[in-house]
Design a protein around this motif. Structure first.
Motif, PDB file in Angstrom:
ATOM      1  N   VAL A   3      46.056   3.015 -24.631  1.00 10.04           N
ATOM      2  CA  VAL A   3      45.296   4.077 -23.955  1.00 10.04           C
ATOM      3  C   VAL A   3      44.488   3.490 -22.797  1.00 10.04           C
ATOM      4  O   VAL A   3      44.479   4.035 -21.679  1.00 10.04           O
ATOM      5  N   MET A   4      43.792   2.377 -23.029  1.00  8.51           N
ATOM      6  CA  MET A   4      42.931   1.813 -21.996  1.00  8.51           C
ATOM      7  C   MET A   4      43.720   1.278 -20.809  1.00  8.51           C
ATOM      8  O   MET A   4      43.316   1.448 -19.648  1.00  8.51           O
ATOM      9  N   LEU A   5      44.858   0.655 -21.064  1.00  7.99           N
ATOM     10  CA  LEU A   5      45.636   0.103 -19.968  1.00  7.99           C
ATOM     11  C   LEU A   5      46.388   1.174 -19.192  1.00  7.99           C
ATOM     12  O   LEU A   5      46.495   1.099 -17.964  1.00  7.99           O
ATOM     13  N   ALA A   6      46.913   2.167 -19.886  1.00  5.17           N
ATOM     14  CA  ALA A   6      47.666   3.215 -19.202  1.00  5.17           C
ATOM     15  C   ALA A   6      46.749   4.128 -18.401  1.00  5.17           C
ATOM     16  O   ALA A   6      47.068   4.522 -17.276  1.00  5.17           O
ATOM     17  N   ALA A   7      45.567   4.475 -18.962  1.00  2.00           N
ATOM     18  CA  ALA A   7      44.653   5.400 -18.298  1.00  2.00           C
ATOM     19  C   ALA A   7      43.638   4.699 -17.410  1.00  2.00           C
ATOM     20  O   ALA A   7      42.948   5.347 -16.627  1.00  2.00           O
ATOM     21  N   ASP A   8      43.527   3.371 -17.521  1.00  2.00           N
ATOM     22  CA  ASP A   8      42.561   2.601 -16.731  1.00  2.00           C
ATOM     23  C   ASP A   8      41.134   3.093 -16.958  1.00  2.00           C
ATOM     24  O   ASP A   8      40.328   3.195 -16.030  1.00  2.00           O
ATOM     25  N   THR A   9      40.803   3.408 -18.206  1.00  2.00           N
ATOM     26  CA  THR A   9      39.453   3.865 -18.529  1.00  2.00           C
ATOM     27  C   THR A   9      38.465   2.713 -18.589  1.00  2.00           C
ATOM     28  O   THR A   9      37.268   2.894 -18.390  1.00  2.00           O
TER      29      THR A   9
END
Length: 401
Positions: A78-84
């Motif tokens: 989630v963090m890598l795909a969405a760049d959150t």
């Protein structure tokens, strides 16, 4: 006035529609694909755990580590795909967690097992850390991550011996880091080229639209003012002359729009033609080749300054009503600029007198600049026959300029 004069408004209209929903991040598709791969490898790692749990000395603890692996797989995806979260921190944590989970193999199995089998999270799942590093930092970071993780695997499995060369872990991880890193740099380069092409297309479309608007409105009005003012005479004639100068300047600007995309090559070279055509007016005609004349930026600016000085001298000394003609010739190794006027000419000895009086317009601004450029300048003039400068400058610096 018998001719109707209409005010035309120049309305701004967007020329290139922004493509909504399209990623501006060139790495975004790679990140999404990498996280899909991460979830696939998680399924494989869990299936491997079902097959191997009975061989572990501490099966319950091994399931705890597998659960941690599953939680981190989902969170990092989630963090890598969405760049959150800044990706560099997630990628760094990925390296640490992968190595830690690999090291946990020693806590759940005996020496014989971990020396002859995969580490607990499996080599395939550990590859995700290498992929993330490669997408983030390119091939060198991807290779470095592959070397670190494959070294950690060899140390944890106690395989720092001749059997290490039979293990494909290191070649696979390093190859993945190299391949994904190269793919990332290629994607970024292609994205930059696409952005440049889109900006160029937008600028060209906008220039063409403005050129049409100016031609249909402003130029028509200026032409009418020039004609009617010249016919009325008196003070109106002066207004007509000013309108004529602006008409010529606008027409030159519009004619340059077609070559505007190639005027500046984006580096240290520029097209000399637009630098010279800016001097055109009702009394100055400038003729340049149809194709761009590319020179080093500094040389082009110096040559344009020489022409400007020659035009200034003609305006001051050629006499009222004199016309000036500028011709640019593009030869394979040099350019030739001719500046000729039909004015009163220069009397014999006048240039020497001007230099003795401290007036350095010709000796410094023209001859001095030509010498610095490694070129030659010849002057042909006589009283009543006008003046002609022929300036020849090599395209490339000789190295001693």
């Amino acid at each position: 006035m018998t001719e109707p004069a209409r005010r035309r408004r120049l309305h701004y209209r967007p020329t290139v529609r922004e493509a909504s929903g399209i990623d501006t991040d060139p790495d975004a598709p790679l990140w999404r694909a990498a996280q899909a791969f991460r979830l696939v490898t998680l399924v494989y790692a869990i299936s491997y755990q079902f097959a191997s749990a009975s061989d572990y000395t501490n099966a319950r603890l091994s399931w705890f580590f597998v659960a941690l692996m599953a939680v981190w797989s989902g969170a990092s995806a989630v963090m890598l795909a969405a760049d959150t979260v800044p990706r560099k921190y997630v990628v760094l944590a990925d390296q640490v967690i992968v190595i830690a989970l690999m090291a946990s193999t020693r806590l759940v199995s005996d020496h014989e097992w971990y020396q002859n089998h995969q580490t607990l999270p499996t080599t395939l799942w550990a590859t995700n850390a290498v992929i993330s590093a490669a997408i983030l930092g390119g091939p060198w970071l991807g290779i470095a991550s592959g070397v670190v993780i494959s070294s950690a695997s060899a140390i944890i499995r106690d395989q720092i011996n001749f059997d290490l060369w039979r293990d494909a872990t290191a070649p696979v991880l390093v190859s993945v880091g190299l391949a994904l890193g190269l793919a990332t740099t290629t994607a970024r380069r292609a994205h930059r080229q696409l952005e440049q092409a889109v900006r160029l297309a937008a600028a060209t479309e906008e220039r063409e639209r403005l050129a049409r608007e100016v031609h249909d409105g402003v130029l028509q009005v200026l032409a009418m003012v020039r004609r009617r003012g010249a016919a009325l005479g008196g003070e109106a004639a002066e207004l007509a002359e000013l309108a004529g100068e602006q008409e010529v300047a606008l027409r030159m600007l519009i004619s340059e729009q077609g070559s505007g995309a190639t005027a500046d090559t984006g580096g240290q070279s520029v097209d000399l033609c637009p630098l010279l055509t800016t001097g055109a007016s009702t009394t100055v005609s400038v003729s340049t080749p149809a194709d761009p004349v590319i020179l080093d930026r500094d040389r082009a600016i110096e040559l344009a300054a020489i022409v400007d000085n020659a035009l200034s001298n003609a305006a001051l000394h050629a006499g009222p009503g004199a016309r000036v003609f500028v011709l640019l010739e593009d030869l394979p190794d040099e350019v030739i600029v001719s500046i000729r006027d039909d004015g009163i000419g220069i009397p014999d000895g006048r240039l020497a007198e001007a230099e003795a009086e401290g007036r350095m317009g010709v000796s410094k601004s023209i001859l001095g600049r030509v010498a610095v450029l490694g070129g030659t300048a010849s002057l042909h003039t006589s009283p009543g026959e006008g003046t002609e400068w022929e300036i020849t400058v090599p395209k490339e610096s000789s190295g001693s300029d």
